[in-house]
Design a protein around this motif. Structure first.
Motif, PDB file in Angstrom:
ATOM      1  N   UNK A   9       0.827  -1.218   0.000  1.00  0.00           N
ATOM      2  CA  UNK A   9       0.000   0.000   0.000  1.00  0.00           C
ATOM      3  C   UNK A   9       0.851   1.254   0.000  1.00  0.00           C
ATOM      4  N   UNK A  10       2.163   1.084   0.331  1.00  0.00           N
ATOM      5  CA  UNK A  10       3.098   2.213   0.384  1.00  0.00           C
ATOM      6  C   UNK A  10       2.682   3.244   1.432  1.00  0.00           C
ATOM      7  N   UNK A  11       1.941   2.778   2.444  1.00  0.00           N
ATOM      8  CA  UNK A  11       1.529   3.687   3.518  1.00  0.00           C
ATOM      9  C   UNK A  11       1.952   3.163   4.890  1.00  0.00           C
ATOM     10  N   UNK A  32      -6.148  -1.714   2.906  1.00  0.00           N
ATOM     11  CA  UNK A  32      -5.320  -0.581   2.493  1.00  0.00           C
ATOM     12  C   UNK A  32      -4.657  -0.875   1.150  1.00  0.00           C
ATOM     13  N   UNK A  33      -4.705   0.077   0.234  1.00  0.00           N
ATOM     14  CA  UNK A  33      -4.266  -0.145  -1.138  1.00  0.00           C
ATOM     15  C   UNK A  33      -3.635   1.123  -1.681  1.00  0.00           C
ATOM     16  N   UNK A  34      -3.039   0.954  -2.845  1.00  0.00           N
ATOM     17  CA  UNK A  34      -2.485   2.105  -3.552  1.00  0.00           C
ATOM     18  C   UNK A  34      -3.503   2.651  -4.535  1.00  0.00           C
ATOM     19  N   UNK A  35      -3.263   3.886  -4.980  1.00  0.00           N
ATOM     20  CA  UNK A  35      -4.131   4.480  -5.993  1.00  0.00           C
ATOM     21  C   UNK A  35      -5.456   4.942  -5.403  1.00  0.00           C
ATOM     22  N   UNK A  36      -6.341   5.269  -6.317  1.00  0.00           N
ATOM     23  CA  UNK A  36      -7.642   5.801  -5.918  1.00  0.00           C
ATOM     24  C   UNK A  36      -8.514   4.685  -5.370  1.00  0.00           C
TER      25      UNK A  36
END
Length: 912
Positions: A477-479, A513-517
């Motif tokens: 998720x890069x978070x 939790x994911x990346x992008x919109x």
């Protein structure tokens, strides 16, 4: 970009609203609206400057006199110019504000429908379906789903981009999903496809961009290839790129026939005009037979070409014994529904089972004796032979190093060698002797690295080594960090909840939790009317900009006025409309009911509000306040008689009382000739007289002269004042003309007016002879008389015969009556005869002369035709001698005429 009103009027700085004069040297510089610009203001126009930016202030440029002194304008001129500039800037600001409002309303006009637009929408929808309905004889039952998409294209808020949660307008480029037919903005779907591909490739691919990853539709998750990412704006049918905006077509439609292949494909194409949503079923007519092929082919619509004749199917089932008894159907027949007694595979058990599954296995062990004769088959009910005994042949010891040939009744012994099998650790081998069963766990101590490779430790080989160091790498998720102890590097996907607020701003993302919109909010919200009976379902987040639906129910709010029930009107937002029912309150003064419309909540314009301080400040709308007004004066008509008793008129109840009808009084005065000319007034009774025509003391007194009509013919007024009774006879002398209009006579007026016809004729006679001339030309012999003169003239006149030779004297009246006539005698006839003979002789002589002339012309013509020469023509000419009559005929005629005239004159004078 600044607002239009700010561009014109300048920034709204600290100096707005005031025009101040700041002295600068010897000149005067004006500062006003926009004089002190705010930060970021564009195009400010200072007070006293032209719109083009050129300073036009009265003191912006100074001129010096020869002596060096600066010429200043007078205060009056400066004030006049300032006022003029103030009005110009005020008008410019008002125009800019009006333009801004118009642009605001025009941009939102597509979301505001009205009844006229609904009628226009119906015409466009009907034209879109016209080609389809002509094929189906007007049947539109199959168009319901397509109609829904077309109607949503016109409704405000119905076409919503699920990515940005905004309305899709007519002039915006869009893309339509071929799976769910949902419409998205072109930039939104392009960004969505790009983000989806990046998200998938960043997790699964090390070299992003080299593999073709699919991207899903935001609504139905239908997957598209990377090459199918939309890059151009097409109409629904895909024929026209960048379709023009046409108000008479469905939005984003090209207006041509769709011609897309039907799904499922039948070989025909869609007949509608370019439209959103799915294509309707194919309306073409084809000839097909039923599923079982027994019935004759009949014509049916292509979309419903498969049909059942409802006869028994009759096809053999898989059991091979029975036939299908179901009605004619599509596809394979159902399994045989009958039941029969069947043996299992091994044949030990018999049971009633479905005919559709004849092969079945029981739960018993086979138990058949194997070929060795010592052991039995241990398999559960099976098909075929049991096979060889598993203990027969050459067998290995447990460590698989030695091989023995033993009968099947004996067990294989251990070989005594070391086991040497690889243990569970995969590194060391078993050190025990050949044995049966599993090997023990590895107990050797080794230098072990933890999973993450950061720490080492000596410990038994069978135990895993996990350090306490937590992984600090970011998950997919890069978070969030991995935070797993001793992570080997393959961090698991993030298991936390996303929790970001979705585009609807009402819910949070429920996904991991994911990346992008985040995916669009899947929820829907009901936008309801005020009473809640009517609603429209819209995507979540769109409820703030969606106009509530029109409700057909009646408003159920209690009345806000004194009435027990309010007027019927439909459900609405805001305050109820003003009550228009009659007030019906009892008035205090008269007791009547107030008939005026309800005035408990009347709107009154508020006065004395704040006035604008400058041209930059827009005039505020007039404010209205609700307040209860008192009942108006009672208007119930009450019959009332006027002061002069002329009429009975209905007066409003609040104005009941004695009144003047504004007519003339009209009562007869004492003179009995005139009436009172005063306006309707009160009259006091006199001596108990109740007559309505009798004048009272309040009436006028007659001061006019006598105006009674005089006898016929009398033009003189009465010499007495206005009086009752008859006027005295008129004794004035009248000057009249006699009948012959020559002599003037003087007669009393009363004699003329009272005389009859004969007496008037005598009074008008002057006793002289009548000077009139009779028709015969003689004077009348009668005395002065009226009318025409009598025709009895006896004067002597001379009468002649027709030839005027005989003459006699006779009475004029006899001659006029044609009683006497004079005829010609014998001498008159002889003279006429001689005169006629002379005329005949003259005519004959003239005829002979004409004949000779014509003969001479004829001969001359014939001589010219013979061709003789001119000198010989004279010899051939014949000399014609003229007669005496031809030579002297003119003289003789004139002499004869003179003789006849003399003779006639002589005869006429002789007769007289």
């Amino acid at each position: 970009m600044e607002a239009s009103w700010r561009q014109v009027a300048g920034g709204r700085g600290r100096a707005r609203g005031r025009a101040t004069a700041a002295p600068s040297g010897n000149g005067i510089h004006l500062r006003g609206a926009g004089g002190g610009r705010e930060k970021g203001s564009v195009g400010a126009v200072p007070f006293g400057a032209s719109p083009g930016g050129v300073a036009t202030s009265a003191a912006s440029g100074s001129r010096h006199s020869p002596s060096g002194s600066q010429a200043l304008q007078t205060p009056a001129a400066s004030e006049l110019m300032s006022q003029k500039k103030f009005e110009e800037i005020k008008k410019a600001n008002q125009a800019a504000a009006r333009k801004l409002v118009e642009e605001h309303f025009s941009s939102s006009s597509e979301e505001e429908g009205d009844e006229d637009f609904e009628g226009k929408q119906g015409k466009i929808v009907a034209n879109t379906f016209i080609t389809y309905t002509t094929q189906t004889d007007g049947d539109t039952r199959e168009l319901e789903r397509t109609k829904q998409y077309v109607n949503e294209a016109f409704q405000a808020g119905a076409m919503t981009c699920l990515i940005c949660i905004a309305s899709v307008k007519r002039n915006q480029a869009v893309w339509s999903c071929s799976g769910c037919f949902c419409i998205f903005h072109m930039p939104c779907i392009q960004k969505w496809a790009k983000d989806s591909e990046f998200l998938v490739s960043s997790v699964t691919d090390d070299d992003f961009g080299k593999r073709d990853y699919p991207w899903p539709c935001p609504k139905c998750r239908f997957e598209y290839k990377r090459s199918e990412t939309p890059s151009r704006y097409y109409c629904y049918c895909g024929k026209v790129e960048d379709p023009p905006l046409d108000p008479w077509l469905v939005p984003h439609s090209c207006g041509q026939v769709c011609e897309r292949e039907f799904k499922p494909s039948c070989g025909h194409k869609c007949l509608l005009l370019c439209h959103p949503g799915p294509c309707p079923p194919c309306p073409k007519m084809v000839t097909t037979t039923c599923y079982c092929k027994k019935a004759k082919p009949i014509p049916r619509r292509c979309s419903a070409k498969e049909w059942s004749c409802q006869l028994p199917c009759g096809r053999k089932l898989l059991c091979g014994q029975h036939k299908c008894e179901n009605p004619c159907h599509a596809g394979s027949c159902q399994p045989c529904p009958r039941v029969s007694r069947q043996k299992c595979v091994c044949g030990k058990k018999v049971a009633e089972r479905s005919c559709a599954s004849p092969l079945w296995h029981c739960d018993q062990v086979c138990g058949k004796t194997l070929p060795c004769g010592n052991h039995t088959c241990e398999q559960v009910c099976h098909v075929g032979a049991c096979g060889e005994c598993p203990r027969s042949g050459r067998r290995f010891c447990p460590c698989q190093k030695s091989r023995f040939s033993l009968p099947c009744t004996e067990d294989v012994p251990t070989c005594g060698d070391s086991c040497d099998k690889v243990l569970e650790c995969g590194i060391h081998r078993c050190s025990q002797r050949c044995h049966r069963g599993p090997c023990e766990t590895c107990r050797q101590e080794v230098e072990k690295h933890c999973r993450c490779g950061k720490h080492t430790k000596r410990m038994p080989c069978h135990k895993p080594y996990l350090c306490e160091t937590k992984c600090v790498k970011m998950r997919d998720c890069q978070k969030h960090q991995c935070r797993r102890k001793c992570c080997p590097g393959n961090c698991p996907p993030c298991d936390q909840n996303c929790g970001r607020t979705l585009g609807c701003r009402n819910h949070k993302c429920p996904s991991v939790c994911h990346r992008g919109s985040c995916y669009p909010c899947p929820e829907t919200v009901d936008v309801k009317c005020n009473c809640g009976n009517t609603k429209v379902t819209v995507p979540c987040g769109r409820e703030r900009t969606t106009r509530p639906p029109k409700c057909r129910e009646q408003c159920s709010r209690p009345p806000t006025c004194h009435h027990t029930s309010q007027e019927k009107h439909r459900c609405h937002f805001g305050s109820c409309p003003p009550c228009h029912q009659p007030c019906q309150k009892v008035l205090e003064k008269c007791g009547h009911l107030c008939p005026a419309p309800c005035h408990d909540q009347a709107l009154i314009k508020q006065t004395g509000r704040h006035q604008p301080t400058g041209p930059w400040e827009q005039p505020s709308e007039p404010a209205f306040i609700q307040t209860a007004l008192p009942c108006p004066p009672c208007q119930v008509p009450i019959p009332m008689e006027c002061l002069g008793k002329h009429e009975v008129s209905p007066l409003p109840c609040h104005a009941v009382g004695p009144y003047s009808c504004k007519r003339v009084c009209g009562r007869i005065l004492d003179c009995q000739n005139h009436t009172c000319m005063k306006e309707c007034h009160k009259v006091t009774k006199i001596d108990g007289c109740t007559g309505k025509n009798k004048a009272g003391p309040e009436c006028l007194r007659c001061e006019e002269g006598c105006s009674k009509s005089r006898p016929l013919g009398c033009l003189h007024p009465c010499i007495l004042p206005c009086h009752p009774g008859e006027c005295p006879p008129c004794v004035q002398m009248l000057r009249i003309k006699c009948h012959c209009k020559i002599t003037s006579l003087y007669v009393e007026c009363r004699k003329i007016t009272t005389a009859d016809v004969n007496e008037k004729n005598l009074l008008s006679c002057c006793k002289n002879q009548c000077p009139k001339e009779l028709p015969c030309g003689h004077r009348c012999k009668e005395m002065c008389h009226p009318g025409e003169c009598p025709f009895n003239c006896n004067q002597k006149v001379k009468l002649r015969c027709p030839c005027k030779r005989i003459k006699k004297e006779l009475q004029c009246n006899k001659v006029r009556e044609n009683q006497v006539s004079i005829e010609c005698d014998t001498m008159c006839k002889e003279m006429k005869r001689k005169a006629s003979e002379i005329k005949e002789a003259e005519a004959k002589a003239a005829f002979e002369e004409e004949k000779r002339r014509q003969q001479a012309e004829l001969e001359a013509f014939e001589n010219r035709l013979k061709g003789r020469r001119k000198k010989n023509r004279k010899r051939d000419e014949v000399a014609v001698e003229l007669s005496l009559w031809q030579k002297h005929k003119y003289y003789l005629l004139s002499v004869c005429g003179a003789v006849v005239v003399v003779f006639a004159w002589y005869i006429t004078h002789d007769v007289n």
